[in-house]
Design a protein around this motif. Sequence first.
Motif: not given
Length: 177
Positions: A36, A40, A77, A81, A90
Amino acid sequence: MSVPATGLAAEFEQIYRAHVQQVTAYFARRTADPQTVADLTADTFVQAITSFATFDPARGSPRGWLFAIARRVFAQYCERTSRGRNVVERLAGRRELDMDEAAELVVRIDAERAGRALFDGMAALAQSDREVIELVDIAGLDRKEAAAALGISLGALRIRLFRARGKLRKVVGEDNG
Protein backbone atom coordinates in the motif's frame (compact mmCIF):
# COMPACT_ATOMS: atom_id res chain seq x y z
CA MET A 1 22.63 3.91 -22.97
CA SER A 2 20.00 6.24 -21.55
CA VAL A 3 19.64 9.83 -22.66
CA PRO A 4 19.63 12.43 -19.88
CA ALA A 5 16.28 14.11 -19.32
CA THR A 6 15.93 17.74 -20.34
CA GLY A 7 13.46 20.55 -19.72
CA LEU A 8 10.35 19.67 -17.72
CA ALA A 9 11.37 16.01 -17.49
CA ALA A 10 14.69 16.92 -15.86
CA GLU A 11 13.00 19.39 -13.51
CA PHE A 12 10.43 16.80 -12.44
CA GLU A 13 13.15 14.18 -11.98
CA GLN A 14 14.97 16.51 -9.57
CA ILE A 15 11.77 17.10 -7.61
CA TYR A 16 11.06 13.36 -7.55
CA ARG A 17 14.54 12.47 -6.30
CA ALA A 18 14.48 15.23 -3.67
CA HIS A 19 11.09 14.28 -2.22
CA VAL A 20 10.28 10.62 -2.90
CA GLN A 21 11.58 9.51 0.52
CA GLN A 22 9.49 12.15 2.33
CA VAL A 23 6.35 11.15 0.44
CA THR A 24 7.06 7.48 1.15
CA ALA A 25 7.49 8.29 4.86
CA TYR A 26 4.17 10.19 4.80
CA PHE A 27 2.37 7.01 3.70
CA ALA A 28 4.46 4.71 5.92
CA ARG A 29 3.13 6.64 8.93
CA ARG A 30 -0.40 5.81 7.81
CA THR A 31 -0.18 2.13 6.93
CA ALA A 32 2.03 -0.81 7.83
CA ASP A 33 1.44 -2.57 4.48
CA PRO A 34 4.51 -2.17 2.21
CA GLN A 35 2.44 -2.78 -0.93
CA THR A 36 0.00 0.00 0.00
CA VAL A 37 2.86 2.40 0.81
CA ALA A 38 4.44 1.67 -2.58
CA ASP A 39 1.11 2.03 -4.42
CA LEU A 40 0.17 5.32 -2.73
CA THR A 41 3.64 6.77 -3.35
CA ALA A 42 3.46 5.75 -7.01
CA ASP A 43 -0.07 7.17 -7.35
CA THR A 44 1.12 10.47 -5.89
CA PHE A 45 3.93 10.82 -8.41
CA VAL A 46 1.73 9.72 -11.31
CA GLN A 47 -0.70 12.51 -10.44
CA ALA A 48 2.22 14.91 -9.96
CA ILE A 49 3.80 14.15 -13.32
CA THR A 50 0.50 14.42 -15.17
CA SER A 51 -0.13 17.86 -13.67
CA PHE A 52 3.46 19.08 -13.57
CA ALA A 53 3.06 21.40 -16.55
CA THR A 54 0.56 23.41 -14.49
CA PHE A 55 2.72 23.56 -11.33
CA ASP A 56 3.40 27.19 -10.43
CA PRO A 57 6.42 27.70 -8.13
CA ALA A 58 5.11 31.19 -7.32
CA ARG A 59 2.16 29.58 -5.51
CA GLY A 60 4.31 27.31 -3.32
CA SER A 61 7.21 24.93 -3.08
CA PRO A 62 7.39 21.60 -4.87
CA ARG A 63 7.31 19.85 -1.48
CA GLY A 64 4.09 21.60 -0.45
CA TRP A 65 2.57 20.81 -3.85
CA LEU A 66 3.52 17.12 -3.53
CA PHE A 67 2.10 16.86 -0.01
CA ALA A 68 -1.16 18.40 -1.21
CA ILE A 69 -1.31 15.69 -3.87
CA ALA A 70 -0.35 13.00 -1.33
CA ARG A 71 -3.16 14.13 0.99
CA ARG A 72 -5.68 13.79 -1.85
CA VAL A 73 -4.29 10.38 -2.87
CA PHE A 74 -4.58 9.14 0.72
CA ALA A 75 -8.09 10.54 1.09
CA GLN A 76 -9.13 8.78 -2.12
CA TYR A 77 -7.55 5.55 -0.88
CA CYS A 78 -9.42 5.81 2.44
CA GLU A 79 -12.67 6.46 0.62
CA ARG A 80 -12.18 3.45 -1.66
CA THR A 81 -11.25 1.24 1.29
CA SER A 82 -14.17 2.38 3.41
CA ARG A 83 -16.58 1.44 0.66
CA GLY A 84 -15.58 -2.14 1.30
CA ARG A 85 -14.33 -3.11 -2.14
CA ASN A 86 -13.60 -6.79 -2.24
CA VAL A 87 -10.07 -8.20 -2.18
CA VAL A 88 -10.03 -9.17 -5.85
CA GLU A 89 -10.76 -5.60 -6.94
CA ARG A 90 -8.09 -4.19 -4.61
CA LEU A 91 -5.46 -6.56 -5.97
CA ALA A 92 -6.31 -5.98 -9.63
CA GLY A 93 -3.55 -4.11 -11.40
CA ARG A 94 -1.11 -4.29 -8.52
CA ARG A 95 2.51 -4.93 -9.29
CA GLU A 96 3.77 -7.31 -6.64
CA LEU A 97 6.88 -6.10 -4.88
CA ASP A 98 10.01 -8.20 -5.09
CA MET A 99 11.67 -9.30 -1.84
CA ASP A 100 14.18 -6.42 -1.77
CA GLU A 101 11.50 -3.77 -2.36
CA ALA A 102 9.24 -5.24 0.33
CA ALA A 103 12.15 -5.50 2.78
CA GLU A 104 13.13 -1.87 2.14
CA LEU A 105 9.56 -0.71 2.75
CA VAL A 106 9.29 -2.83 5.91
CA VAL A 107 12.41 -1.03 7.21
CA ARG A 108 10.82 2.33 6.32
CA ILE A 109 7.54 1.36 7.99
CA ASP A 110 9.43 0.29 11.13
CA ALA A 111 11.31 3.60 11.10
CA GLU A 112 7.98 5.43 11.03
CA ARG A 113 6.51 3.39 13.91
CA ALA A 114 6.97 6.30 16.33
CA GLY A 115 5.12 8.51 13.89
CA ARG A 116 2.23 6.05 13.77
CA ALA A 117 2.19 5.98 17.59
CA LEU A 118 1.95 9.76 17.59
CA PHE A 119 -1.01 9.52 15.21
CA ASP A 120 -2.69 7.16 17.67
CA GLY A 121 -2.25 9.80 20.37
CA MET A 122 -3.57 12.48 18.03
CA ALA A 123 -6.76 10.51 17.39
CA ALA A 124 -8.58 12.64 19.95
CA LEU A 125 -7.95 15.77 17.86
CA ALA A 126 -10.13 17.03 15.03
CA GLN A 127 -8.91 16.15 11.54
CA SER A 128 -7.99 19.77 10.76
CA ASP A 129 -5.83 19.88 13.92
CA ARG A 130 -4.14 16.57 13.09
CA GLU A 131 -3.37 17.69 9.53
CA VAL A 132 -1.70 20.93 10.52
CA ILE A 133 0.45 19.25 13.21
CA GLU A 134 1.46 16.49 10.85
CA LEU A 135 2.45 18.72 7.97
CA VAL A 136 4.44 21.19 10.08
CA ASP A 137 5.74 19.14 13.01
CA ILE A 138 6.07 15.67 11.54
CA ALA A 139 6.58 16.07 7.79
CA GLY A 140 8.65 19.22 8.31
CA LEU A 141 6.93 21.52 5.83
CA ASP A 142 7.47 25.17 6.59
CA ARG A 143 4.34 27.12 7.46
CA LYS A 144 3.96 28.61 3.99
CA GLU A 145 4.19 25.16 2.36
CA ALA A 146 1.72 23.67 4.83
CA ALA A 147 -0.74 26.53 4.28
CA ALA A 148 -0.53 25.95 0.53
CA ALA A 149 -1.01 22.18 0.95
CA LEU A 150 -4.09 22.78 3.11
CA GLY A 151 -5.45 25.55 0.91
CA ILE A 152 -5.58 28.11 3.73
CA SER A 153 -3.88 31.43 4.41
CA LEU A 154 -0.63 31.63 6.33
CA GLY A 155 -2.40 33.51 9.14
CA ALA A 156 -5.09 30.85 9.41
CA LEU A 157 -2.42 28.16 9.51
CA ARG A 158 -0.56 29.91 12.35
CA ILE A 159 -3.72 30.16 14.42
CA ARG A 160 -4.73 26.57 13.70
CA LEU A 161 -1.23 25.30 14.52
CA PHE A 162 -1.11 27.21 17.82
CA ARG A 163 -4.51 25.87 18.88
CA ALA A 164 -3.80 22.32 17.68
CA ARG A 165 -0.51 22.15 19.60
CA GLY A 166 -2.28 23.36 22.73
CA LYS A 167 -4.99 20.72 22.35
CA LEU A 168 -2.36 18.03 21.75
CA ARG A 169 -0.41 19.06 24.86
CA LYS A 170 -3.64 18.80 26.86
CA VAL A 171 -4.47 15.35 25.42
CA VAL A 172 -0.95 14.06 26.00
CA GLY A 173 -0.99 15.49 29.54
CA GLU A 174 -4.29 13.71 30.26
CA ASP A 175 -2.89 10.42 28.97
CA ASN A 176 0.16 10.72 31.23
CA GLY A 177 -1.77 11.94 34.26
